[in-house]
Design a protein around this motif. Structure first.
Motif, PDB file in Angstrom:
ATOM      1  N   ALA A  85       0.837  -1.207   0.000  1.00  0.00           N
ATOM      2  CA  ALA A  85       0.000   0.000   0.000  1.00  0.00           C
ATOM      3  C   ALA A  85       0.869   1.253   0.000  1.00  0.00           C
ATOM      4  O   ALA A  85       0.605   2.214  -0.738  1.00  0.00           O
ATOM      5  N   ILE A  86       1.926   1.237   0.810  1.00  0.00           N
ATOM      6  CA  ILE A  86       2.833   2.386   0.861  1.00  0.00           C
ATOM      7  C   ILE A  86       3.559   2.554  -0.461  1.00  0.00           C
ATOM      8  O   ILE A  86       3.703   3.669  -0.984  1.00  0.00           O
TER       9      ILE A  86
ATOM     10  N   ALA B 146       1.220   3.990  -3.043  1.00  0.00           N
ATOM     11  CA  ALA B 146       0.975   5.411  -2.787  1.00  0.00           C
ATOM     12  C   ALA B 146       2.117   6.256  -3.324  1.00  0.00           C
ATOM     13  O   ALA B 146       1.902   7.293  -3.971  1.00  0.00           O
ATOM     14  N   ARG B 147       3.344   5.814  -3.060  1.00  0.00           N
ATOM     15  CA  ARG B 147       4.508   6.562  -3.554  1.00  0.00           C
ATOM     16  C   ARG B 147       4.564   6.554  -5.077  1.00  0.00           C
ATOM     17  O   ARG B 147       4.866   7.576  -5.699  1.00  0.00           O
TER      18      ARG B 147
ATOM     19  N   THR C  91       2.024   6.283  -7.115  1.00  0.00           N
ATOM     20  CA  THR C  91       0.943   7.142  -7.604  1.00  0.00           C
ATOM     21  C   THR C  91       1.360   8.603  -7.583  1.00  0.00           C
ATOM     22  O   THR C  91       1.182   9.343  -8.567  1.00  0.00           O
ATOM     23  N   LEU C  92       1.917   9.040  -6.452  1.00  0.00           N
ATOM     24  CA  LEU C  92       2.327  10.439  -6.331  1.00  0.00           C
ATOM     25  C   LEU C  92       3.435  10.778  -7.328  1.00  0.00           C
ATOM     26  O   LEU C  92       3.440  11.863  -7.922  1.00  0.00           O
TER      27      LEU C  92
ATOM     28  N   THR D  99      -6.643   8.758 -13.185  1.00  0.00           N
ATOM     29  CA  THR D  99      -5.887   9.213 -12.005  1.00  0.00           C
ATOM     30  C   THR D  99      -4.914  10.312 -12.423  1.00  0.00           C
ATOM     31  O   THR D  99      -5.159  11.483 -12.172  1.00  0.00           O
TER      32      THR D  99
END
Length: 332
Positions: free
Chosen positions: A12-13, A16-17, A19-20, A161
């Motif tokens: 998940a982490i 997230a990274r 995606t950003l 996204t």
């Protein structure tokens, strides 16, 4: 609730990274492409006497609603029209003086394309924000802004996204360029946001929140200390002005001054014999009624005081306020 067996905190982490980073890269790449077509869009909107009509379907529609709100609050009249509703009567909201801003990543949204002929017949300029300049929307637009992205942040490269982030960022860039060209200032922003913190700070004046008339504590220079203390107690501001016969402010006396007077006075001094003129502080800090309330707040903070007197051009007392009044008005 039991977590699904597929949940992995580390994954998940990592996602997230990723995606950003993907979305940040998409915006950086788009920034390098901004050029003459962007400037032409700004000029077109500035030249048109009407409003910006923003349209988009699905996720692009959500971005469009936000963009219309941002434009409207920064000096460019704008509103959102749903393309599907436009085909059933809402096209009547568009006038020949307007500019239509169509948002579609694919540039092939059926609902948006269905109304292009009508927009063209009306002579309304069409600006497109699209991920495909060679799409139907891109080819039929008067100006097409490139919001393409290398890939979506979605692991399957499907869910909008990075593309919607690009649309949002490009729309914000357009709004900022327009507000700058219009000379839109902080006080203009406050006028369109009267309920916000900035609006209260830039639109609230001292005269709007001060205690005036009989509510403003005052005594004459001949008043006794007992009369002065009674006035402070009755008006509840923790202080009182001392004025002359024409109501001009001579000085001020506060609760703190009273405590210090008692502490520093010897047992042989009868405080009841002192006059307001003898115990006051001359030349107190004052503010004008037409000043912004935030100026009074800054004055109090700088001088470490909790109350201030309000005077007119001749120095006559016209009101008073304290920090509680400013807090109630949500200025501080």
């Amino acid at each position: 609730m039991t977590l699904p067996p597929t949940f992995d905190p580390d994954r998940a982490i990592a996602l997230a990274r990723d995606t950003l980073q993907i979305e940040a890269q998409a915006v950086r790449a788009m920034a390098e492409r901004v050029g003459s077509t962007f400037a032409a869009t700004v000029a077109l909107i500035l030249e048109r006497p009407g409003r910006v009509v923003v349209m988009g379907m699905g996720k692009s529609g959500h971005i469009g609603r936000k963009l219309a709100a941002t434009l409207a609050s920064t000096g460019t009249p704008a509103f959102f029209v749903h393309p599907a509703e436009a085909s059933h009567g809402d096209l009547g909201m568009i006038t020949a003086a307007d500019v239509v801003l169509g948002i579609s990543n694919s540039g092939e949204s059926d609902e948006l394309l269905a109304i292009l002929p009508v927009i063209k017949r009306m002579g309304v300029p069409l600006v497109a924000i699209t991920g495909r300049l060679d799409s139907t929307l891109g080819r039929h637009a008067d100006i097409a802004l490139d919001a393409s992205v290398a890939k979506e942040a979605c692991p399957h490269n499907l869910a909008p996204t990075a593309s919607t982030t690009a649309q949002l960022a490009l729309g914000d860039a357009l709004a900022v360029a327009l507000l700058d060209a219009r000379g839109f200032k902080a006080d203009d922003f406050a006028r369109s946001h009267p309920g916000g913190a900035l609006g209260r700070k830039l639109l609230t004046h001292v005269g709007d929140v001060m205690r005036s008339g009989a509510q403003a504590p005052r005594v004459s220079r001949q008043a006794s200390l007992m009369e002065l203390m009674r006035e402070i107690s009755d008006k509840g501001l923790g202080m009182s002005a001392i004025v002359d016969a024409d109501d001009r402010v001579l000085g001020i006396f506060t609760d703190g001054d009273l405590r210090r007077l008692i502490e520093n006075s010897g047992s042989s001094v009868d405080l009841r014999n002192l006059s307001a003129l003898e115990v006051m502080h001359a030349n107190p800090r004052t503010v004008r009624a037409e000043a912004l309330a935030v100026v009074a707040a800054d004055l109090m903070e700088t001088n470490r005081i909790t109350s201030v007197l309000v005077v007119d051009e001749q120095g006559r007392l016209c009101g008073a306020l304290n920090s509680n009044d400013l807090m109630r008005a949500k200025v501080i």
